[in-house]
Enzyme design. Structure first.
Site, PDB file in Angstrom:
ATOM      1  CD  GLN A 201       1.720  45.011  17.164  1.00  0.00           C
ATOM      2  OE1 GLN A 201       2.171  45.901  17.886  1.00  0.00           O
ATOM      3  NE2 GLN A 201       2.375  44.545  16.132  1.00  0.00           N
TER       4      GLN A 201
ATOM      5  CG  ASP B 164      -1.919  37.919  17.915  1.00  0.00           C
ATOM      6  OD1 ASP B 164      -1.009  38.284  18.678  1.00  0.00           O
ATOM      7  OD2 ASP B 164      -1.869  38.042  16.677  1.00  0.00           O
TER       8      ASP B 164
ATOM      9  CE  LYS C 142       5.066  41.736  16.852  1.00  0.00           C
ATOM     10  NZ  LYS C 142       5.437  42.382  15.592  1.00  0.00           N
TER      11      LYS C 142
ATOM     12  CG  HIS D  86       0.192  39.379  12.063  1.00  0.00           C
ATOM     13  ND1 HIS D  86       0.833  38.199  11.812  1.00  0.00           N
ATOM     14  CD2 HIS D  86       1.095  40.358  11.810  1.00  0.00           C
ATOM     15  CE1 HIS D  86       2.071  38.449  11.422  1.00  0.00           C
ATOM     16  NE2 HIS D  86       2.260  39.747  11.408  1.00  0.00           N
TER      17      HIS D  86
ATOM     18  CB  CYS E 126       1.585  39.941   8.229  1.00  0.00           C
ATOM     19  SG  CYS E 126       3.325  39.821   7.855  1.00  0.00           S
TER      20      CYS E 126
HETATM   21  N1  7TS Z   1       0.223  39.104  15.844  1.00  0.00           N
HETATM   22  C1  7TS Z   1       0.257  40.417  15.657  1.00  0.00           C
HETATM   23  C2  7TS Z   1      -0.937  41.244  15.992  1.00  0.00           C
HETATM   24  C3  7TS Z   1       1.418  40.997  15.159  1.00  0.00           C
HETATM   25  O1  7TS Z   1       1.468  42.313  14.976  1.00  0.00           O
HETATM   26  C4  7TS Z   1       2.532  40.186  14.841  1.00  0.00           C
HETATM   27  C5  7TS Z   1       3.786  40.736  14.206  1.00  0.00           C
HETATM   28  C6  7TS Z   1       2.445  38.829  15.096  1.00  0.00           C
HETATM   29  C7  7TS Z   1       1.264  38.311  15.582  1.00  0.00           C
HETATM   30  C8  7TS Z   1       3.581  37.906  14.854  1.00  0.00           C
HETATM   31  O2  7TS Z   1       4.599  38.159  15.762  1.00  0.00           O
HETATM   32  P1  7TS Z   1       5.949  37.364  15.672  1.00  0.00           P
HETATM   33  O3  7TS Z   1       6.768  37.912  16.781  1.00  0.00           O
HETATM   34  O4  7TS Z   1       5.606  35.931  15.840  1.00  0.00           O
HETATM   35  O5  7TS Z   1       6.523  37.667  14.322  1.00  0.00           O
HETATM   36  N2  7TS Z   1       3.599  41.986  13.584  1.00  0.00           N
HETATM   37  C9  7TS Z   1       4.234  42.470  12.538  1.00  0.00           C
HETATM   38  C10 7TS Z   1       3.913  43.702  11.991  1.00  0.00           C
HETATM   39  O6  7TS Z   1       3.070  44.442  12.426  1.00  0.00           O
HETATM   40  N3  7TS Z   1       4.665  43.913  10.935  1.00  0.00           N
HETATM   41  O7  7TS Z   1       5.435  42.829  10.767  1.00  0.00           O
HETATM   42  C11 7TS Z   1       5.201  41.944  11.774  1.00  0.00           C
END
Ligand code: 7TS
Length: 414
Positions: free
Chosen positions: A210, A207, A233, A129, A372
């Site tokens: 997910q 990271d 999430k 991501h 992303c």
């Molecule tokens: N890493 C992964 C693997 C993610 O899926 C996401 C967000 C992030 C980092 C960032 O997370 P945040 O809470 O800091 O925004 N994933 C997604 C997605 O799959 N579609 O939009 C955002």
């Protein structure tokens, strides 16, 4: 593989905990198949937020009056729950952040900026991501370090054969990889990568945005040095996330944000920093959100992480099989054995945005775009994909409705 320590989850029953799922969209029951972008919230979390604001709200670590003490207990209690959730050796190793993105930026800036230099290598994967790609690319550029990516196989898995070659190109100082890919659902061999990083004298940054919502995450078993995730999430509120880091690394790092609460003493000439984790928690924190994060962790533990993983494994196997019936479909990503509850696909000749719009008319919410993950899209040779993602409240009928919607999209646009 999942350990069946808990009974199977009952998604139909769990749906009763999620008020948002009771509504209709365009006259059809909502099928929310976009939990990878953000998960819906159960009553237990919503109640915890309301209860905290109604009975215990105050700023933390400041007042000596009862309400502030109660708020501090709630906030620090959440830290303890989150530490236990990822099997951190100590709650002091949990830093509250805004989200996984901020957790990773904290490591990139506070660890990477003063540590990296010419001759060093930063290694990420083609599957990241942007949150775990762009900060490292940027810090590598600023410090003069090299930037390398672990390439992918055609099945969307990391090709670890390239590690040996990367190691000859410089001094690997940091390896940053996701545990589960948000775009393909690939479950990555984080333990192997951690071992390789340490052989190189590098740190391992995971990271887990997910992974933490969907499977048991154990920082000690993974052998990593930092782990980032977001509450939103995981059925928790927005605007709060966590960074787990090894205490000896956190203790040596410079702060990231500067201001109130993170100091020990401030003088006209110099300022000294507070202890970990206060050193990284400048300013008023997302207090109620942290409490809600704790309630979300309680909820997931109650349902059972092993049961959630198993449920999603069954759903993804079913989805891949059912979707293969749709003419002109291209599915991306690994076999169900090595995949979390995410499916990514394209319909021949139909733009992903059109697919998701047709599905919306059927009450089915999926994501269309590059997720992303532009380096991954380039590797797949596409600009965008459709993505459906599942969670503990997803039922097979929703996958059937997705498949019906895909047939409809083909009729309309095909
Ligand atoms: N890493 C992964 C693997 C993610 O899926 C996401 C967000 C992030 C980092 C960032 O997370 P945040 O809470 O800091 O925004 N994933 C997604 C997605 O799959 N579609 O939009 C955002």
């Amino acid at each position: 593989m999942a350990v069946h320590a808990q009974p199977k989850l009952d998604a139909r029953k769990l749906r009763g905990d999620f008020p948002i799922l009771e509504q209709q969209i365009h006259g059809k029951p909502l099928a929310y198949l976009d939990s990878a972008v953000s998960a819906q919230k159960p009553r237990q979390v919503l109640d915890a937020l309301r209860d905290f604001y109604e009975t215990s709200y105050g700023n933390v670590h400041r007042g000596v009056y009862t309400l502030s003490e109660r708020a501090t207990e709630g906030y620090e209690g959440a830290r303890q729950k989150i530490a236990t959730f990822v099997n951190a050796p100590s709650p002091r190793e949990i830093v509250f952040t805004r989200n996984a993105t901020e957790s990773i930026n904290l490591v990139a800036y506070a660890w990477g900026l003063p540590t990296l230099g010419a001759g060093d290598l930063v290694v990420v994967t083609e599957l990241e991501h942007h949150s775990n790609f762009v900060p490292w690319q940027y810090i590598a550029k600023r410090t003069g370090a090299g930037f390398r990516t672990i390439r992918l196989t055609d099945a969307g898995e990391l090709d670890l054969d390239c590690l040996e070659e990367i190691a000859t190109e410089g001094q690997v100082k940091v390896v940053a990889a996701n545990y589960v890919s948000n775009a393909l659902g690939t479950v990555n061999p984080v333990e192997r990568l951690s071992a390789w990083a340490h052989e190189q004298g590098a740190i391992m940054v995971v990271d887990a945005a997910q992974a933490a919502p969907h499977r048991r995450v154990d920082v000690q078993a993974l052998g990593c040095d930092f782990l980032a995730f977001s509450a939103h999430k995981m059925c928790g509120p927005t605007s709060v996330g966590a960074l787990w880091g090894r205490h000896e690394l956190l203790a040596k790092m410079e702060p990231f944000n500067l201001g109130g609460h993170m100091i020990r003493s401030v003088g006209l000439e110099d300022t000294t920093w507070g202890d970990v984790p206060a050193k990284f928690e400048a300013g008023t924190q997302p207090i109620a959100e942290a409490v809600g994060f704790g309630a979300a962790v309680d909820y997931l533990e109650e349902v059972g992480l092993e049961a959630i993983e198993q449920h999603e494994h069954e759903l993804v196997a079913y989805a891949l099989e059912r979707m293969a019936e749709v003419p002109g479909i291209t599915q991306y990503g690994p076999l169900p054995e090595n995949r979390a509850g995410i499916v990514s696909f394209n319909l021949d000749g139909v733009h992903p945005h059109d697919v998701s719009q047709i599905l919306d008319y059927e009450g089915v919410a999926i994501r269309a775009g590059h997720h992303c993950c532009q380096p991954l899209m380039k590797r797949l040779g596409v600009a965008a994909t459709n993505r459906a993602s599942f969670y503990l409240y997803t039922i097979p009928e929703e996958i059937d409705r997705l498949v019906d919607g895909l047939h409809k999209a083909r009729k309309v646009f095909g």
